[in-house]
Design a protein around this motif. Structure first.
Motif, PDB file in Angstrom:
ATOM      1  N   ASN A 122      -9.955 -18.255  13.632  1.00  0.00           N
ATOM      2  CA  ASN A 122      -9.202 -17.268  13.318  1.00  0.00           C
ATOM      3  C   ASN A 122      -8.588 -17.315  11.854  1.00  0.00           C
ATOM      4  O   ASN A 122      -8.640 -18.437  11.404  1.00  0.00           O
ATOM      5  CB  ASN A 122      -7.767 -17.453  14.355  1.00  0.00           C
ATOM      6  CG  ASN A 122      -8.396 -16.984  15.830  1.00  0.00           C
ATOM      7  OD1 ASN A 122      -9.349 -16.303  16.004  1.00  0.00           O
ATOM      8  ND2 ASN A 122      -7.872 -17.700  16.824  1.00  0.00           N
ATOM      9  N   ILE A 123      -8.083 -16.442  11.469  1.00  0.00           N
ATOM     10  CA  ILE A 123      -7.527 -16.350   9.830  1.00  0.00           C
ATOM     11  C   ILE A 123      -5.967 -15.852  10.173  1.00  0.00           C
ATOM     12  O   ILE A 123      -5.789 -14.670  10.571  1.00  0.00           O
ATOM     13  CB  ILE A 123      -8.193 -15.403   8.949  1.00  0.00           C
ATOM     14  CG1 ILE A 123      -9.649 -16.126   8.682  1.00  0.00           C
ATOM     15  CG2 ILE A 123      -7.442 -15.365   8.017  1.00  0.00           C
ATOM     16  CD1 ILE A 123     -10.567 -15.212   8.041  1.00  0.00           C
ATOM     17  N   ARG A 124      -5.218 -16.317   9.913  1.00  0.00           N
ATOM     18  CA  ARG A 124      -3.767 -16.123   9.673  1.00  0.00           C
ATOM     19  C   ARG A 124      -3.539 -15.731   8.253  1.00  0.00           C
ATOM     20  O   ARG A 124      -3.203 -16.691   7.359  1.00  0.00           O
ATOM     21  CB  ARG A 124      -2.722 -17.404  10.269  1.00  0.00           C
ATOM     22  CG  ARG A 124      -1.580 -16.749  10.178  1.00  0.00           C
ATOM     23  CD  ARG A 124      -0.383 -17.785  10.691  1.00  0.00           C
ATOM     24  NE  ARG A 124       1.077 -17.426  10.366  1.00  0.00           N
ATOM     25  CZ  ARG A 124       1.986 -18.274  10.457  1.00  0.00           C
ATOM     26  NH1 ARG A 124       1.608 -19.758  10.911  1.00  0.00           N
ATOM     27  NH2 ARG A 124       3.257 -17.972  10.298  1.00  0.00           N
ATOM     28  N   LEU A 125      -3.318 -14.431   7.835  1.00  0.00           N
ATOM     29  CA  LEU A 125      -3.047 -14.254   6.475  1.00  0.00           C
ATOM     30  C   LEU A 125      -1.629 -13.553   6.283  1.00  0.00           C
ATOM     31  O   LEU A 125      -1.121 -12.844   6.955  1.00  0.00           O
ATOM     32  CB  LEU A 125      -4.045 -13.102   6.380  1.00  0.00           C
ATOM     33  CG  LEU A 125      -4.189 -12.527   4.799  1.00  0.00           C
ATOM     34  CD1 LEU A 125      -4.688 -13.302   3.765  1.00  0.00           C
ATOM     35  CD2 LEU A 125      -4.823 -11.333   4.593  1.00  0.00           C
ATOM     36  N   GLU A 126      -1.074 -14.046   4.968  1.00  0.00           N
ATOM     37  CA  GLU A 126       0.200 -13.773   4.523  1.00  0.00           C
ATOM     38  C   GLU A 126       0.151 -13.159   3.024  1.00  0.00           C
ATOM     39  O   GLU A 126      -0.280 -13.928   2.444  1.00  0.00           O
ATOM     40  CB  GLU A 126       1.153 -14.658   4.917  1.00  0.00           C
ATOM     41  CG  GLU A 126       1.630 -15.283   5.943  1.00  0.00           C
ATOM     42  CD  GLU A 126       2.949 -16.247   6.023  1.00  0.00           C
ATOM     43  OE1 GLU A 126       3.753 -15.954   5.391  1.00  0.00           O
ATOM     44  OE2 GLU A 126       2.611 -17.403   6.299  1.00  0.00           O
TER      45      GLU A 126
END
Length: 295
Positions: A122-126
Protein backbone atom coordinates in the motif's frame (compact mmCIF):
# COMPACT_ATOMS: atom_id res chain seq x y z
CA UNK A 1 13.53 -20.90 27.79
CA UNK A 2 13.41 -20.90 24.00
CA UNK A 3 10.64 -21.25 21.45
CA UNK A 4 11.96 -24.78 20.80
CA UNK A 5 11.31 -25.63 24.46
CA UNK A 6 7.68 -24.69 23.95
CA UNK A 7 7.37 -26.80 20.81
CA UNK A 8 9.11 -29.71 22.57
CA UNK A 9 6.68 -29.60 25.46
CA UNK A 10 3.63 -29.41 23.18
CA UNK A 11 4.81 -32.55 21.37
CA UNK A 12 5.52 -34.31 24.65
CA UNK A 13 2.08 -33.33 25.96
CA UNK A 14 0.43 -34.78 22.88
CA UNK A 15 2.25 -38.15 22.73
CA UNK A 16 2.82 -38.62 26.51
CA UNK A 17 5.99 -40.65 25.93
CA UNK A 18 9.55 -39.34 25.97
CA UNK A 19 10.88 -41.90 23.48
CA UNK A 20 8.09 -41.26 20.95
CA UNK A 21 8.36 -37.48 21.40
CA UNK A 22 12.14 -37.63 20.89
CA UNK A 23 11.67 -39.48 17.60
CA UNK A 24 9.06 -36.98 16.39
CA UNK A 25 11.29 -34.05 17.33
CA UNK A 26 14.41 -35.64 15.84
CA UNK A 27 16.19 -35.54 19.21
CA UNK A 28 17.82 -38.16 21.36
CA UNK A 29 15.84 -39.27 24.39
CA UNK A 30 18.55 -38.02 26.71
CA UNK A 31 18.63 -34.60 25.00
CA UNK A 32 14.87 -34.21 25.33
CA UNK A 33 14.92 -35.32 28.97
CA UNK A 34 17.70 -32.83 29.70
CA UNK A 35 15.79 -29.98 28.05
CA UNK A 36 12.66 -30.87 30.04
CA UNK A 37 14.60 -30.94 33.31
CA UNK A 38 16.20 -27.54 32.54
CA UNK A 39 12.80 -26.08 31.67
CA UNK A 40 11.20 -27.28 34.90
CA UNK A 41 14.13 -25.94 36.91
CA UNK A 42 13.83 -22.55 35.22
CA UNK A 43 10.09 -22.42 35.90
CA UNK A 44 10.39 -23.82 39.41
CA UNK A 45 7.48 -26.16 38.62
CA UNK A 46 7.04 -29.83 37.84
CA UNK A 47 5.25 -30.10 34.51
CA UNK A 48 5.30 -33.86 33.99
CA UNK A 49 5.18 -36.81 36.38
CA UNK A 50 7.49 -39.58 35.17
CA UNK A 51 6.36 -42.26 37.61
CA UNK A 52 4.69 -44.11 34.73
CA UNK A 53 7.46 -44.40 32.13
CA UNK A 54 5.15 -45.83 29.46
CA UNK A 55 2.65 -42.96 29.61
CA UNK A 56 3.59 -39.69 31.26
CA UNK A 57 1.18 -37.75 33.43
CA UNK A 58 0.77 -34.00 32.99
CA UNK A 59 0.60 -32.08 36.25
CA UNK A 60 -1.74 -29.16 36.89
CA UNK A 61 1.23 -26.83 36.31
CA UNK A 62 1.89 -28.68 33.06
CA UNK A 63 -1.69 -28.11 31.91
CA UNK A 64 -1.31 -24.37 32.55
CA UNK A 65 2.06 -24.30 30.79
CA UNK A 66 0.61 -26.17 27.79
CA UNK A 67 -2.15 -23.58 27.30
CA UNK A 68 0.34 -20.74 27.32
CA UNK A 69 2.77 -22.66 25.12
CA UNK A 70 0.03 -23.11 22.51
CA UNK A 71 -0.82 -19.40 22.59
CA UNK A 72 2.81 -18.27 22.40
CA UNK A 73 3.77 -20.61 19.56
CA UNK A 74 0.66 -19.65 17.58
CA UNK A 75 1.55 -15.96 17.94
CA UNK A 76 5.16 -16.74 17.04
CA UNK A 77 4.04 -18.44 13.82
CA UNK A 78 1.81 -15.48 12.94
CA UNK A 79 4.72 -13.11 13.57
CA UNK A 80 7.19 -15.04 11.41
CA UNK A 81 4.62 -15.38 8.61
CA UNK A 82 3.86 -11.65 8.65
CA UNK A 83 7.54 -10.71 8.70
CA UNK A 84 8.16 -13.03 5.76
CA UNK A 85 5.37 -11.32 3.84
CA UNK A 86 7.01 -7.94 4.39
CA UNK A 87 10.39 -9.37 3.39
CA UNK A 88 8.99 -11.02 0.28
CA UNK A 89 7.05 -7.90 -0.82
CA UNK A 90 3.69 -9.48 -0.08
CA UNK A 91 2.74 -6.88 2.48
CA UNK A 92 3.62 -3.39 3.67
CA UNK A 93 2.86 0.33 3.49
CA UNK A 94 5.14 2.97 1.98
CA UNK A 95 4.68 6.45 3.44
CA UNK A 96 5.41 9.11 0.80
CA UNK A 97 5.36 12.88 1.18
CA UNK A 98 5.21 15.01 -1.97
CA UNK A 99 4.72 18.54 -3.15
CA UNK A 100 1.39 18.63 -5.08
CA UNK A 101 2.63 17.78 -8.59
CA UNK A 102 1.79 14.09 -8.96
CA UNK A 103 -0.40 14.18 -12.06
CA UNK A 104 1.63 16.80 -13.95
CA UNK A 105 4.81 14.71 -13.93
CA UNK A 106 3.22 11.31 -14.57
CA UNK A 107 4.06 10.12 -11.06
CA UNK A 108 0.50 9.08 -10.27
CA UNK A 109 0.63 6.76 -13.28
CA UNK A 110 3.90 5.23 -12.09
CA UNK A 111 2.46 4.70 -8.61
CA UNK A 112 -0.61 3.04 -10.09
CA UNK A 113 1.65 0.69 -12.05
CA UNK A 114 3.57 -0.10 -8.86
CA UNK A 115 0.33 -0.96 -7.05
CA UNK A 116 -0.73 -3.27 -9.89
CA UNK A 117 2.63 -5.02 -9.80
CA UNK A 118 2.62 -5.40 -6.00
CA UNK A 119 -1.05 -5.70 -4.97
CA UNK A 120 -0.26 -6.34 -1.30
CA UNK A 121 1.83 -3.18 -0.92
CA UNK A 122 0.00 0.00 0.00
CA UNK A 123 1.02 3.63 -0.54
CA UNK A 124 0.15 6.31 1.95
CA UNK A 125 0.59 9.61 0.12
CA UNK A 126 0.62 13.04 1.74
CA UNK A 127 0.66 16.18 -0.41
CA UNK A 128 2.45 18.79 1.66
CA UNK A 129 3.91 22.26 1.53
CA UNK A 130 7.69 22.24 1.13
CA UNK A 131 8.55 23.31 4.69
CA UNK A 132 6.25 20.70 6.22
CA UNK A 133 7.62 18.02 3.92
CA UNK A 134 11.20 18.82 4.88
CA UNK A 135 10.36 18.71 8.58
CA UNK A 136 8.67 15.32 8.26
CA UNK A 137 11.63 13.89 6.37
CA UNK A 138 14.05 15.17 9.01
CA UNK A 139 11.86 13.71 11.78
CA UNK A 140 11.82 10.32 10.00
CA UNK A 141 8.03 10.45 9.64
CA UNK A 142 8.21 9.57 5.93
CA UNK A 143 9.88 6.73 4.02
CA UNK A 144 10.70 9.13 1.19
CA UNK A 145 9.77 12.47 -0.29
CA UNK A 146 9.22 14.04 -3.71
CA UNK A 147 10.19 17.70 -3.88
CA UNK A 148 12.10 20.29 -5.87
CA UNK A 149 15.86 20.68 -5.76
CA UNK A 150 15.66 24.11 -4.12
CA UNK A 151 13.88 22.37 -1.23
CA UNK A 152 15.97 19.19 -1.04
CA UNK A 153 19.16 21.26 -0.89
CA UNK A 154 18.14 22.21 2.64
CA UNK A 155 18.59 18.59 3.76
CA UNK A 156 21.88 17.17 5.01
CA UNK A 157 23.45 15.35 2.04
CA UNK A 158 25.18 12.90 4.38
CA UNK A 159 21.77 11.77 5.68
CA UNK A 160 19.64 11.87 2.52
CA UNK A 161 20.11 10.64 -1.03
CA UNK A 162 18.49 12.38 -4.00
CA UNK A 163 17.56 11.16 -7.47
CA UNK A 164 16.26 13.42 -10.26
CA UNK A 165 12.82 12.37 -11.49
CA UNK A 166 11.98 15.18 -13.92
CA UNK A 167 13.13 18.60 -15.10
CA UNK A 168 10.94 21.63 -15.52
CA UNK A 169 11.37 25.20 -16.74
CA UNK A 170 10.18 28.31 -14.94
CA UNK A 171 7.88 30.47 -17.07
CA UNK A 172 5.82 33.62 -16.63
CA UNK A 173 2.05 33.33 -16.91
CA UNK A 174 0.06 36.36 -18.06
CA UNK A 175 -3.49 37.25 -18.94
CA UNK A 176 -3.96 36.81 -22.69
CA UNK A 177 -4.33 40.58 -23.22
CA UNK A 178 -1.40 41.54 -20.98
CA UNK A 179 1.03 44.17 -22.45
CA UNK A 180 3.91 41.68 -22.10
CA UNK A 181 2.04 39.03 -24.12
CA UNK A 182 3.41 40.63 -27.31
CA UNK A 183 6.98 39.67 -26.33
CA UNK A 184 8.21 36.16 -27.29
CA UNK A 185 10.38 35.94 -24.17
CA UNK A 186 10.92 37.96 -21.04
CA UNK A 187 13.61 39.17 -18.70
CA UNK A 188 13.22 39.70 -14.98
CA UNK A 189 13.46 43.44 -15.63
CA UNK A 190 10.34 43.21 -17.81
CA UNK A 191 8.32 42.22 -14.73
CA UNK A 192 9.42 45.16 -12.60
CA UNK A 193 6.45 47.48 -13.29
CA UNK A 194 3.82 44.87 -12.49
CA UNK A 195 2.25 43.48 -9.34
CA UNK A 196 3.24 39.89 -8.62
CA UNK A 197 1.21 36.99 -7.27
CA UNK A 198 3.12 33.86 -6.28
CA UNK A 199 3.02 30.41 -4.85
CA UNK A 200 3.88 30.36 -1.16
CA UNK A 201 7.41 30.33 0.28
CA UNK A 202 8.65 26.75 0.26
CA UNK A 203 7.11 26.06 -3.16
CA UNK A 204 10.41 26.24 -5.01
CA UNK A 205 8.99 28.86 -7.36
CA UNK A 206 9.08 31.52 -4.67
CA UNK A 207 12.74 30.82 -3.90
CA UNK A 208 13.89 30.56 -7.51
CA UNK A 209 12.21 33.81 -8.50
CA UNK A 210 13.46 35.51 -5.34
CA UNK A 211 17.03 34.75 -6.39
CA UNK A 212 16.38 36.15 -9.88
CA UNK A 213 14.82 39.36 -8.53
CA UNK A 214 17.76 39.81 -6.19
CA UNK A 215 20.25 39.31 -9.02
CA UNK A 216 18.34 41.90 -11.06
CA UNK A 217 18.68 44.37 -8.20
CA UNK A 218 15.08 45.03 -7.20
CA UNK A 219 12.39 43.77 -4.84
CA UNK A 220 9.13 42.72 -6.52
CA UNK A 221 5.74 43.97 -5.39
CA UNK A 222 4.33 40.61 -4.24
CA UNK A 223 0.67 41.32 -3.50
CA UNK A 224 -0.64 37.83 -2.94
CA UNK A 225 0.61 34.31 -2.18
CA UNK A 226 -1.23 30.98 -2.16
CA UNK A 227 -0.39 27.26 -2.37
CA UNK A 228 -2.88 26.73 -5.22
CA UNK A 229 -2.13 27.30 -8.91
CA UNK A 230 -5.78 27.70 -9.87
CA UNK A 231 -6.13 30.52 -7.33
CA UNK A 232 -3.08 32.29 -8.77
CA UNK A 233 -4.55 32.12 -12.25
CA UNK A 234 -7.84 33.55 -11.03
CA UNK A 235 -5.87 36.47 -9.53
CA UNK A 236 -4.15 37.36 -12.82
CA UNK A 237 -7.09 36.77 -15.21
CA UNK A 238 -8.06 40.05 -16.87
CA UNK A 239 -5.38 42.03 -14.98
CA UNK A 240 -1.80 43.16 -15.51
CA UNK A 241 -0.56 41.08 -12.58
CA UNK A 242 2.05 38.44 -13.36
CA UNK A 243 2.95 35.10 -11.86
CA UNK A 244 5.69 32.56 -12.46
CA UNK A 245 5.18 28.81 -12.46
CA UNK A 246 6.93 25.69 -13.60
CA UNK A 247 5.67 24.86 -17.08
CA UNK A 248 4.57 21.25 -16.47
CA UNK A 249 2.93 22.13 -13.18
CA UNK A 250 0.91 24.92 -14.79
CA UNK A 251 -0.08 23.13 -18.00
CA UNK A 252 -3.26 21.35 -16.75
CA UNK A 253 -4.69 24.64 -15.42
CA UNK A 254 -4.10 26.89 -18.42
CA UNK A 255 -6.89 28.03 -20.75
CA UNK A 256 -7.15 30.49 -23.62
CA UNK A 257 -7.48 33.23 -21.00
CA UNK A 258 -3.73 32.98 -20.40
CA UNK A 259 -0.43 32.96 -22.25
CA UNK A 260 2.96 31.77 -21.08
CA UNK A 261 6.33 33.27 -21.89
CA UNK A 262 9.77 31.76 -21.26
CA UNK A 263 12.62 33.71 -19.74
CA UNK A 264 15.44 34.82 -22.00
CA UNK A 265 17.81 33.07 -19.59
CA UNK A 266 16.06 29.75 -18.83
CA UNK A 267 15.71 28.67 -15.24
CA UNK A 268 15.57 24.87 -14.85
CA UNK A 269 14.39 23.02 -11.77
CA UNK A 270 14.72 19.33 -10.90
CA UNK A 271 11.95 17.37 -9.24
CA UNK A 272 13.72 14.92 -6.98
CA UNK A 273 13.06 11.74 -5.05
CA UNK A 274 14.61 12.01 -1.58
CA UNK A 275 15.11 9.16 0.89
CA UNK A 276 17.22 8.47 4.00
CA UNK A 277 20.62 6.92 3.46
CA UNK A 278 21.10 3.53 5.08
CA UNK A 279 18.92 0.45 5.32
CA UNK A 280 15.62 0.65 3.44
CA UNK A 281 12.79 -1.86 3.47
CA UNK A 282 12.50 -4.13 0.44
CA UNK A 283 9.19 -2.46 -0.42
CA UNK A 284 10.72 1.03 -0.32
CA UNK A 285 13.68 -0.10 -2.45
CA UNK A 286 11.34 -1.54 -5.08
CA UNK A 287 9.24 1.63 -5.04
CA UNK A 288 12.36 3.74 -5.66
CA UNK A 289 13.31 1.46 -8.55
CA UNK A 290 9.87 1.88 -10.09
CA UNK A 291 9.92 5.68 -9.91
CA UNK A 292 13.50 5.93 -11.17
CA UNK A 293 13.03 3.18 -13.77
CA UNK A 294 15.94 1.12 -12.47
CA UNK A 295 14.17 -2.24 -12.96
Amino acid sequence: MTIDDLYNFITLYQVRNISDAAVELNLTQSALSKRLKTLQTELGSTLISTRNKRRLTITESGEVFFRYAQTITAQYQLMTTELAEYRDLKRGTIHVGTVPVMAQYGLATQMSQFMQRYPQLNIRLEELEGATLLKKLQNQELDLGILRDVQSQQLNASQFATVNLADDTLITVLAADHPLAAKPQLTIADLRPYEVVSLNPGSGVYEKMGDRYQQAGFTPNIRFTTPHIETLLAMIKGTTRVTSLFAKSAAPFLTTDFVTRPFAHPLISHLQLVYPRGTLSAATQRFIQTLTQED
